[in-house]
Design a protein around this motif. Structure first.
Motif, PDB file in Angstrom:
ATOM      1  N   MET A 115      32.804  22.213 -83.404  1.00  0.00           N
ATOM      2  CA  MET A 115      31.638  21.965 -84.210  1.00  0.00           C
ATOM      3  C   MET A 115      32.071  21.032 -85.340  1.00  0.00           C
ATOM      4  SD  MET A 115      29.470  24.620 -86.606  1.00  0.00           S
ATOM      5  CE  MET A 115      29.507  25.840 -85.335  1.00  0.00           C
ATOM      6  N   GLU A 116      31.347  19.907 -85.476  1.00  0.00           N
ATOM      7  CA  GLU A 116      31.678  18.921 -86.496  1.00  0.00           C
ATOM      8  C   GLU A 116      30.735  19.046 -87.689  1.00  0.00           C
ATOM      9  OE1 GLU A 116      32.069  14.945 -84.946  1.00  0.00           O
ATOM     10  OE2 GLU A 116      32.832  15.733 -83.051  1.00  0.00           O
ATOM     11  N   ILE A 117      31.320  19.098 -88.878  1.00  0.00           N
ATOM     12  CA  ILE A 117      30.582  19.219 -90.131  1.00  0.00           C
ATOM     13  C   ILE A 117      30.964  18.029 -91.005  1.00  0.00           C
ATOM     14  CG2 ILE A 117      30.192  20.627 -92.187  1.00  0.00           C
ATOM     15  CD1 ILE A 117      29.402  22.188 -89.750  1.00  0.00           C
ATOM     16  N   ARG A 138      25.350  18.876 -89.946  1.00  0.00           N
ATOM     17  CA  ARG A 138      25.863  19.203 -88.612  1.00  0.00           C
ATOM     18  C   ARG A 138      24.783  18.885 -87.608  1.00  0.00           C
ATOM     19  NH1 ARG A 138      25.210  22.180 -84.375  1.00  0.00           N
ATOM     20  NH2 ARG A 138      23.574  23.387 -85.351  1.00  0.00           N
ATOM     21  N   LEU A 182      22.966  25.786 -90.567  1.00  0.00           N
ATOM     22  CA  LEU A 182      23.962  25.044 -89.802  1.00  0.00           C
ATOM     23  C   LEU A 182      24.461  25.763 -88.561  1.00  0.00           C
ATOM     24  CD1 LEU A 182      26.096  23.552 -92.692  1.00  0.00           C
ATOM     25  CD2 LEU A 182      24.289  22.446 -91.394  1.00  0.00           C
TER      26      LEU A 182
END
Length: 122
Positions: free
Chosen positions: A1-3, A89, A111
């Motif tokens: 998961m990219e934040i 996100r 998110l």
């Protein structure tokens, strides 16, 4: 998961992002569940160098999101005047203005990936 975490506070924001990056990078609870990078804004032609633009965090699993939110809230509580942070996100964007637990909970809920358990109440 990219934040992706950023602020729109000019030079103060750049200094804050650097501080946040260091805080997250040194957070032992994130050590095994997150990769933290500081990204530079693209430079304009003829410019001497770019400013820090975002802190990018790659989490290994959805439950690591609560650790990230707690680390961001704790960092904010240590700053006398932390700027608002925009956390993004997958097209969902939340702006955090305080270290209030309700705001941290809102961040987690907004998110969390679809189908993930909602964060515990408390």
């Amino acid at each position: 998961m990219e934040i992706r975490i950023r602020t729109d506070e000019g030079d103060d924001g750049e200094e804050s992002l650097l501080s946040l990056y260091r805080w997250l990078h040194e957070d032992m609870s994130l050590e095994r569940t997150a990769e933290v990078e500081l990204r530079e804004a693209p430079t304009e032609e003829g410019a001497m160098g770019g400013a820090w633009d975002t802190v990018d965090v790659v989490l290994t699993h959805a439950t690591a999101l609560s650790g990230l939110a707690l680390a961001v809230a704790t960092w904010r509580s240590t700053r006398p005047s932390a700027p608002p942070l925009t956390v993004e996100r997958g097209g969902v964007t939340v702006t955090v203005h305080s270290d209030d637990p309700d705001e941290v909970r809102r961040l987690l809920e907004a998110l969390a990936p679809d189908g993930a358990d909602s964060p515990p109440e408390g």
